[in-house]
Design a protein around this motif. Structure first.
Motif, PDB file in Angstrom:
ATOM      1  N   SER A  31       0.708  -1.217  -0.011  1.00 52.92           N
ATOM      2  CA  SER A  31       0.003  -0.062  -0.251  1.00 52.92           C
ATOM      3  C   SER A  31       0.948   1.118   0.001  1.00 52.92           C
ATOM      4  O   SER A  31       0.445   2.228   0.653  1.00 52.92           O
ATOM      5  N   SER A  32       1.801   1.172  -0.633  1.00 55.09           N
ATOM      6  CA  SER A  32       2.684   2.239  -0.761  1.00 55.09           C
ATOM      7  C   SER A  32       3.295   2.679  -2.356  1.00 55.09           C
ATOM      8  O   SER A  32       2.899   1.884  -3.194  1.00 55.09           O
ATOM      9  N   GLN A  33       3.691   3.858  -2.399  1.00 59.33           N
ATOM     10  CA  GLN A  33       4.200   4.164  -3.773  1.00 59.33           C
ATOM     11  C   GLN A  33       5.414   3.463  -4.097  1.00 59.33           C
ATOM     12  O   GLN A  33       6.378   3.407  -3.069  1.00 59.33           O
ATOM     13  N   PRO A  34       5.433   3.130  -5.323  1.00 62.90           N
ATOM     14  CA  PRO A  34       7.077   2.432  -5.390  1.00 62.90           C
ATOM     15  C   PRO A  34       8.198   3.366  -5.363  1.00 62.90           C
ATOM     16  O   PRO A  34       8.155   4.629  -5.537  1.00 62.90           O
ATOM     17  N   ASP A  35       9.523   2.923  -4.979  1.00 60.82           N
ATOM     18  CA  ASP A  35      10.744   3.781  -4.966  1.00 60.82           C
ATOM     19  C   ASP A  35      11.473   3.341  -5.995  1.00 60.82           C
ATOM     20  O   ASP A  35      12.289   2.101  -5.800  1.00 60.82           O
ATOM     21  N   TYR A  36      11.946   4.137  -7.020  1.00 58.66           N
ATOM     22  CA  TYR A  36      12.739   3.677  -7.975  1.00 58.66           C
ATOM     23  C   TYR A  36      14.070   4.063  -7.754  1.00 58.66           C
ATOM     24  O   TYR A  36      14.567   5.327  -7.133  1.00 58.66           O
ATOM     25  N   SER A  37      14.813   3.411  -8.412  1.00 63.21           N
ATOM     26  CA  SER A  37      16.218   3.572  -8.286  1.00 63.21           C
ATOM     27  C   SER A  37      16.947   4.138  -9.395  1.00 63.21           C
ATOM     28  O   SER A  37      16.516   3.767 -10.635  1.00 63.21           O
ATOM     29  N   GLY A  38      18.135   4.685  -9.459  1.00 66.11           N
ATOM     30  CA  GLY A  38      19.005   5.008 -10.419  1.00 66.11           C
ATOM     31  C   GLY A  38      18.057   5.792 -11.555  1.00 66.11           C
ATOM     32  O   GLY A  38      17.328   6.670 -11.236  1.00 66.11           O
ATOM     33  N   GLY A  39      18.450   5.540 -12.556  1.00 63.79           N
ATOM     34  CA  GLY A  39      17.653   6.093 -13.938  1.00 63.79           C
ATOM     35  C   GLY A  39      16.143   5.401 -14.282  1.00 63.79           C
ATOM     36  O   GLY A  39      15.584   5.930 -15.187  1.00 63.79           O
ATOM     37  N   PHE A  40      15.867   4.579 -13.337  1.00 62.48           N
ATOM     38  CA  PHE A  40      14.747   3.820 -13.635  1.00 62.48           C
ATOM     39  C   PHE A  40      13.510   4.792 -13.203  1.00 62.48           C
ATOM     40  O   PHE A  40      13.516   5.558 -12.191  1.00 62.48           O
ATOM     41  N   SER A  41      12.373   4.635 -13.939  1.00 59.02           N
ATOM     42  CA  SER A  41      11.139   5.636 -13.495  1.00 59.02           C
ATOM     43  C   SER A  41       9.756   4.895 -13.957  1.00 59.02           C
ATOM     44  O   SER A  41       9.545   3.798 -14.356  1.00 59.02           O
ATOM     45  N   LYS A  42       8.713   5.688 -13.321  1.00 58.89           N
ATOM     46  CA  LYS A  42       7.469   5.002 -13.545  1.00 58.89           C
ATOM     47  C   LYS A  42       6.874   5.220 -14.653  1.00 58.89           C
ATOM     48  O   LYS A  42       5.865   4.424 -15.309  1.00 58.89           O
ATOM     49  N   ASP A  43       7.524   5.826 -15.581  1.00 60.68           N
ATOM     50  CA  ASP A  43       7.172   5.944 -16.836  1.00 60.68           C
ATOM     51  C   ASP A  43       7.665   4.665 -17.970  1.00 60.68           C
ATOM     52  O   ASP A  43       6.747   4.530 -18.745  1.00 60.68           O
ATOM     53  N   LYS A  44       8.580   4.064 -17.408  1.00 63.96           N
ATOM     54  CA  LYS A  44       8.912   2.710 -18.200  1.00 63.96           C
ATOM     55  C   LYS A  44       8.453   1.184 -17.484  1.00 63.96           C
ATOM     56  O   LYS A  44       8.141   0.208 -17.766  1.00 63.96           O
ATOM     57  N   PHE A  45       8.420   1.671 -15.967  1.00 64.41           N
ATOM     58  CA  PHE A  45       7.979   0.351 -15.246  1.00 64.41           C
ATOM     59  C   PHE A  45       7.148   0.794 -13.970  1.00 64.41           C
ATOM     60  O   PHE A  45       6.979   1.839 -13.806  1.00 64.41           O
ATOM     61  N   SER A  46       6.312  -0.251 -13.729  1.00 62.60           N
ATOM     62  CA  SER A  46       5.306  -0.120 -12.679  1.00 62.60           C
ATOM     63  C   SER A  46       5.330  -0.986 -11.676  1.00 62.60           C
ATOM     64  O   SER A  46       5.780  -2.299 -12.163  1.00 62.60           O
ATOM     65  N   ALA A  47       4.998  -0.871 -10.422  1.00 60.24           N
ATOM     66  CA  ALA A  47       5.163  -1.832  -9.298  1.00 60.24           C
ATOM     67  C   ALA A  47       3.890  -1.699  -8.371  1.00 60.24           C
ATOM     68  O   ALA A  47       3.703  -0.552  -8.179  1.00 60.24           O
ATOM     69  N   SER A  48       3.200  -2.596  -7.953  1.00 61.18           N
ATOM     70  CA  SER A  48       2.053  -2.796  -7.018  1.00 61.18           C
ATOM     71  C   SER A  48       2.212  -3.708  -6.015  1.00 61.18           C
ATOM     72  O   SER A  48       2.879  -4.802  -6.275  1.00 61.18           O
ATOM     73  N   LYS A  49       1.871  -3.458  -4.755  1.00 61.11           N
ATOM     74  CA  LYS A  49       1.757  -4.321  -3.610  1.00 61.11           C
ATOM     75  C   LYS A  49       0.677  -4.153  -2.721  1.00 61.11           C
ATOM     76  O   LYS A  49       1.050  -3.053  -2.008  1.00 61.11           O
ATOM     77  N   ALA A  50      -0.133  -4.845  -2.745  1.00 55.10           N
ATOM     78  CA  ALA A  50      -1.259  -4.599  -1.823  1.00 55.10           C
ATOM     79  C   ALA A  50      -1.179  -5.275  -0.457  1.00 55.10           C
ATOM     80  O   ALA A  50      -1.611  -4.991   0.582  1.00 55.10           O
ATOM     81  N   VAL A  51      -0.467  -6.530  -0.741  1.00 54.98           N
ATOM     82  CA  VAL A  51      -0.280  -7.351   0.792  1.00 54.98           C
ATOM     83  C   VAL A  51       1.003  -7.721   0.871  1.00 54.98           C
ATOM     84  O   VAL A  51       2.004  -7.687  -0.509  1.00 54.98           O
ATOM     85  N   ALA A  52       1.657  -8.286   1.889  1.00 58.41           N
ATOM     86  CA  ALA A  52       2.978  -8.600   2.126  1.00 58.41           C
ATOM     87  C   ALA A  52       3.377  -9.931   1.471  1.00 58.41           C
ATOM     88  O   ALA A  52       4.333  -9.875   1.010  1.00 58.41           O
ATOM     89  N   GLU A  53       2.458 -10.805   1.006  1.00 60.81           N
ATOM     90  CA  GLU A  53       2.840 -11.900   0.352  1.00 60.81           C
ATOM     91  C   GLU A  53       3.131 -11.913  -1.249  1.00 60.81           C
ATOM     92  O   GLU A  53       3.220 -12.910  -1.717  1.00 60.81           O
ATOM     93  N   SER A  54       2.371 -10.777  -1.715  1.00 62.23           N
ATOM     94  CA  SER A  54       2.748 -11.040  -3.433  1.00 62.23           C
ATOM     95  C   SER A  54       2.586  -9.370  -3.804  1.00 62.23           C
ATOM     96  O   SER A  54       2.420  -8.317  -3.010  1.00 62.23           O
ATOM     97  N   GLY A  55       3.103  -9.319  -5.015  1.00 62.07           N
ATOM     98  CA  GLY A  55       3.127  -7.973  -5.669  1.00 62.07           C
ATOM     99  C   GLY A  55       3.278  -8.222  -7.130  1.00 62.07           C
ATOM    100  O   GLY A  55       3.536  -9.418  -7.707  1.00 62.07           O
ATOM    101  N   ALA A  56       3.283  -6.923  -7.929  1.00 65.52           N
ATOM    102  CA  ALA A  56       3.519  -7.069  -9.489  1.00 65.52           C
ATOM    103  C   ALA A  56       4.316  -6.259  -9.946  1.00 65.52           C
ATOM    104  O   ALA A  56       4.584  -5.125  -9.362  1.00 65.52           O
ATOM    105  N   PHE A  57       4.934  -6.463 -10.957  1.00 69.20           N
ATOM    106  CA  PHE A  57       5.736  -5.415 -11.780  1.00 69.20           C
ATOM    107  C   PHE A  57       5.565  -5.579 -13.047  1.00 69.20           C
ATOM    108  O   PHE A  57       5.449  -6.424 -13.815  1.00 69.20           O
ATOM    109  N   THR A  58       5.487  -4.536 -13.968  1.00 73.70           N
ATOM    110  CA  THR A  58       5.121  -4.351 -15.452  1.00 73.70           C
ATOM    111  C   THR A  58       6.430  -3.539 -15.978  1.00 73.70           C
ATOM    112  O   THR A  58       6.909  -2.590 -15.469  1.00 73.70           O
TER     113      THR A  58
END
Length: 140
Positions: free
Chosen positions: A74-101
């Motif tokens: 339930s938080s906003q993703p924290d991108y590293s280096g030159g990576f951004s939400k324009d190219k990648f997305s991540a979501s995580k509603a619960v502790a046991e799973s998440g998604a990456f696009t």
């Protein structure tokens, strides 16, 4: 001409003394999409809910592994280096799973994508993870 992205999930034990790689799983086992489409990978683990932190890494052919994003439930993703939400997305509603696009697939996206989970953010601690190799094939 269409460009397809193929992925295969392979278990990987990141370091000795930790849980087996089979406790962290990435799906689907085969992932593909035409050029300019989005490709989503899911990650889940069978550890307890104290393993709520998730990291996604990318390793391009001939390069080292780089952290793309870090996320907790339930938080906003924290991108590293030159990576951004324009190219990648991540979501995580619960502790046991998440998604990456990976958005708008292109040739340069071919590589290995890793999911890792951690109980806390101590960088000296090792993580259990899986990796997803990503291959691109041009089809005419």
């Amino acid at each position: 001409m269409f460009t397809f992205l193929f992925t295969v999930t392979v278990s990987l034990l990141c370091a000795a003394g930790l849980v087996e790689g089979s406790e962290v799983t990435q799906t689907p086992t085969i992932l593909w999409g035409p050029k300019d489409s989005d490709a989503q990978m899911n990650c889940s683990h069978s550890k307890d809910s104290s393993y709520y932190q998730m990291y996604w890494y990318r390793q391009l052919p001939g390069e080292g592994m780089k952290q793309v994003v870090f996320i907790i439930p339930s938080s906003q993703p924290d991108y590293s280096g030159g990576f951004s939400k324009d190219k990648f997305s991540a979501s995580k509603a619960v502790a046991e799973s998440g998604a990456f696009t990976v958005k708008k697939l292109e040739t340069g996206d071919s590589g290995m994508y890793f999911c890792a989970v951690s109980e806390h953010s101590d960088t000296d601690n090792k993580y259990s993870c899986t990796k997803t190799p990503v291959f691109q094939q041009d089809v005419t």
